[in-house]
Design a protein around this motif. Sequence first.
Motif, PDB file in Angstrom:
ATOM      1  N   GLN A   1       0.917  -1.336   0.417  1.00  0.00           N
ATOM      2  CA  GLN A   1       0.170  -0.134   0.009  1.00  0.00           C
ATOM      3  C   GLN A   1       0.780   1.009   0.024  1.00  0.00           C
ATOM      4  OE1 GLN A   1      -2.226  -0.348   3.361  1.00  0.00           O
ATOM      5  NE2 GLN A   1      -3.876  -2.086   1.805  1.00  0.00           N
ATOM      6  N   GLY A   2       0.549   1.743  -1.082  1.00  0.00           N
ATOM      7  CA  GLY A   2       1.874   3.207  -0.879  1.00  0.00           C
ATOM      8  C   GLY A   2       3.044   2.829  -1.574  1.00  0.00           C
ATOM      9  N   ALA A   3       3.851   4.143  -1.063  1.00  0.00           N
ATOM     10  CA  ALA A   3       5.154   4.274  -1.243  1.00  0.00           C
ATOM     11  C   ALA A   3       6.503   3.624  -0.460  1.00  0.00           C
ATOM     12  CB  ALA A   3       5.644   5.586  -1.594  1.00  0.00           C
ATOM     13  N   GLN A   4       6.755   2.320  -1.548  1.00  0.00           N
ATOM     14  CA  GLN A   4       7.540   2.052   0.216  1.00  0.00           C
ATOM     15  C   GLN A   4       8.303   2.720   0.018  1.00  0.00           C
ATOM     16  OE1 GLN A   4       5.989  -1.093   1.456  1.00  0.00           O
ATOM     17  NE2 GLN A   4       4.858  -0.014   0.641  1.00  0.00           N
ATOM     18  N   SER A   5       9.643   2.754   1.554  1.00  0.00           N
ATOM     19  CA  SER A   5      10.585   2.797   1.845  1.00  0.00           C
ATOM     20  C   SER A   5      11.749   1.984   2.468  1.00  0.00           C
ATOM     21  CB  SER A   5      10.240   3.623   3.446  1.00  0.00           C
ATOM     22  OG  SER A   5       9.877   4.719   3.277  1.00  0.00           O
ATOM     23  N   LYS A   6      12.519   1.922   2.088  1.00  0.00           N
ATOM     24  CA  LYS A   6      13.791   0.996   2.079  1.00  0.00           C
ATOM     25  C   LYS A   6      14.725   1.543   2.895  1.00  0.00           C
ATOM     26  CE  LYS A   6      16.355  -2.628  -0.078  1.00  0.00           C
ATOM     27  NZ  LYS A   6      16.298  -4.011  -0.388  1.00  0.00           N
ATOM     28  N   ILE A   7      15.747   1.024   4.277  1.00  0.00           N
ATOM     29  CA  ILE A   7      17.285   1.139   4.151  1.00  0.00           C
ATOM     30  C   ILE A   7      17.693  -0.367   4.772  1.00  0.00           C
ATOM     31  CG2 ILE A   7      15.725   2.573   5.808  1.00  0.00           C
ATOM     32  CD1 ILE A   7      16.359   0.498   8.206  1.00  0.00           C
ATOM     33  N   ASP A   8      18.977  -0.242   4.096  1.00  0.00           N
ATOM     34  CA  ASP A   8      20.194  -0.752   4.374  1.00  0.00           C
ATOM     35  C   ASP A   8      20.892  -1.224   5.817  1.00  0.00           C
ATOM     36  OD1 ASP A   8      20.613  -0.281   1.326  1.00  0.00           O
ATOM     37  OD2 ASP A   8      22.065   1.468   2.189  1.00  0.00           O
ATOM     38  N   LEU A   9      21.003  -2.042   5.750  1.00  0.00           N
ATOM     39  CA  LEU A   9      20.477  -3.119   7.244  1.00  0.00           C
ATOM     40  C   LEU A   9      22.295  -3.433   7.402  1.00  0.00           C
ATOM     41  CD1 LEU A   9      17.774  -5.157   7.487  1.00  0.00           C
ATOM     42  CD2 LEU A   9      17.702  -2.777   8.210  1.00  0.00           C
ATOM     43  N   ASN A  10      22.627  -2.503   9.043  1.00  0.00           N
ATOM     44  CA  ASN A  10      23.846  -3.394   9.419  1.00  0.00           C
ATOM     45  C   ASN A  10      23.703  -4.952  10.184  1.00  0.00           C
ATOM     46  OD1 ASN A  10      22.379  -3.197  12.283  1.00  0.00           O
ATOM     47  ND2 ASN A  10      23.816  -0.261  12.483  1.00  0.00           N
ATOM     48  N   ASP A  11      24.805  -4.936  10.849  1.00  0.00           N
ATOM     49  CA  ASP A  11      24.991  -6.887  11.150  1.00  0.00           C
ATOM     50  C   ASP A  11      23.737  -6.528  12.226  1.00  0.00           C
ATOM     51  OD1 ASP A  11      25.950  -7.293   9.172  1.00  0.00           O
ATOM     52  OD2 ASP A  11      28.727  -7.358  10.753  1.00  0.00           O
ATOM     53  N   GLU A  12      23.372  -5.738  13.352  1.00  0.00           N
ATOM     54  CA  GLU A  12      22.829  -5.745  14.421  1.00  0.00           C
ATOM     55  C   GLU A  12      21.192  -5.707  13.880  1.00  0.00           C
ATOM     56  OE1 GLU A  12      21.925  -2.788  17.631  1.00  0.00           O
ATOM     57  OE2 GLU A  12      22.635  -2.180  17.070  1.00  0.00           O
ATOM     58  N   GLN A  13      20.809  -4.655  12.921  1.00  0.00           N
ATOM     59  CA  GLN A  13      19.680  -5.360  11.934  1.00  0.00           C
ATOM     60  C   GLN A  13      19.118  -5.964  12.146  1.00  0.00           C
ATOM     61  OE1 GLN A  13      20.584  -1.273  10.182  1.00  0.00           O
ATOM     62  NE2 GLN A  13      18.894  -0.128  10.884  1.00  0.00           N
ATOM     63  N   THR A  14      20.318  -6.543  10.857  1.00  0.00           N
ATOM     64  CA  THR A  14      19.499  -7.990  10.320  1.00  0.00           C
ATOM     65  C   THR A  14      19.672  -9.743  11.279  1.00  0.00           C
ATOM     66  OG1 THR A  14      21.470  -7.707   8.862  1.00  0.00           O
ATOM     67  CG2 THR A  14      20.588  -9.787   9.010  1.00  0.00           C
ATOM     68  N   ALA A  15      20.782  -9.451  12.734  1.00  0.00           N
ATOM     69  CA  ALA A  15      20.773 -10.274  13.574  1.00  0.00           C
ATOM     70  C   ALA A  15      19.229  -9.956  13.734  1.00  0.00           C
ATOM     71  CB  ALA A  15      21.467  -9.908  14.442  1.00  0.00           C
ATOM     72  N   ASN A  16      18.531  -9.007  14.518  1.00  0.00           N
ATOM     73  CA  ASN A  16      17.278  -8.341  14.759  1.00  0.00           C
ATOM     74  C   ASN A  16      16.354  -9.094  13.924  1.00  0.00           C
ATOM     75  OD1 ASN A  16      18.370  -7.089  17.243  1.00  0.00           O
ATOM     76  ND2 ASN A  16      18.540  -5.362  15.909  1.00  0.00           N
TER      77      ASN A  16
END
Length: 191
Positions: free
Chosen positions: A55-70
């Motif tokens: 739904q609607g425009a999508q956002s995206k961020i690059d994930l670091n190792d901590e974010q990927t682990a989470n």
Amino acid sequence: MNTMLRKSVLGIAGLAFTGGVFAGPIAAHADARPVEGKPVAVSVQGGKLIPHGVQGAQSKIDLNDEQTANAKAIIAATKKAGLPERAAVISIATSLQESKLENLGHLGDANDHDSLGLFQQRPSSGWGTPEQITDPEYSTLAFEKGLKQVDGWQDMPLTEAAQTVQVSAYPDAYAQWEQQAADIVAHNWNS
């Protein structure tokens, strides 16, 4: 949860916001960038992971190792709860909105009341102790316990399901993370 109760909860949240009592999530990581809202990586599994399309425009961020682990911890907790991939998509999209998949501690004056962790849950609202809320497995299971109490969560748009659990001042904000959350789940569910 019936429609009247859901509308009442959402109405109260809206009144609290306009009255200045309830502040929305912090604007951490303003580097989120909108991307085209068309499924790419999960087109084969789109019906299961994104049953309504994004739904609607999508956002995206690059994930670091901590974010990927989470994100992987959210997926593991979802599996532990015996819930399907769609629950992981909703959970990860919610965490992307609330904390950008960072396990946030107390942020001082920038903090939204006493909100903590991946889902910005509040000890004063009964989500658990600060130690529990900042544990990725506990916080995911707490969020998904709330999700399971939402009648028809499996079939409703992601942002509606997430909002019913979170009662955010920004009820439509979760939708922008659906594609990235689905991509994360598609990539990590069987790993």
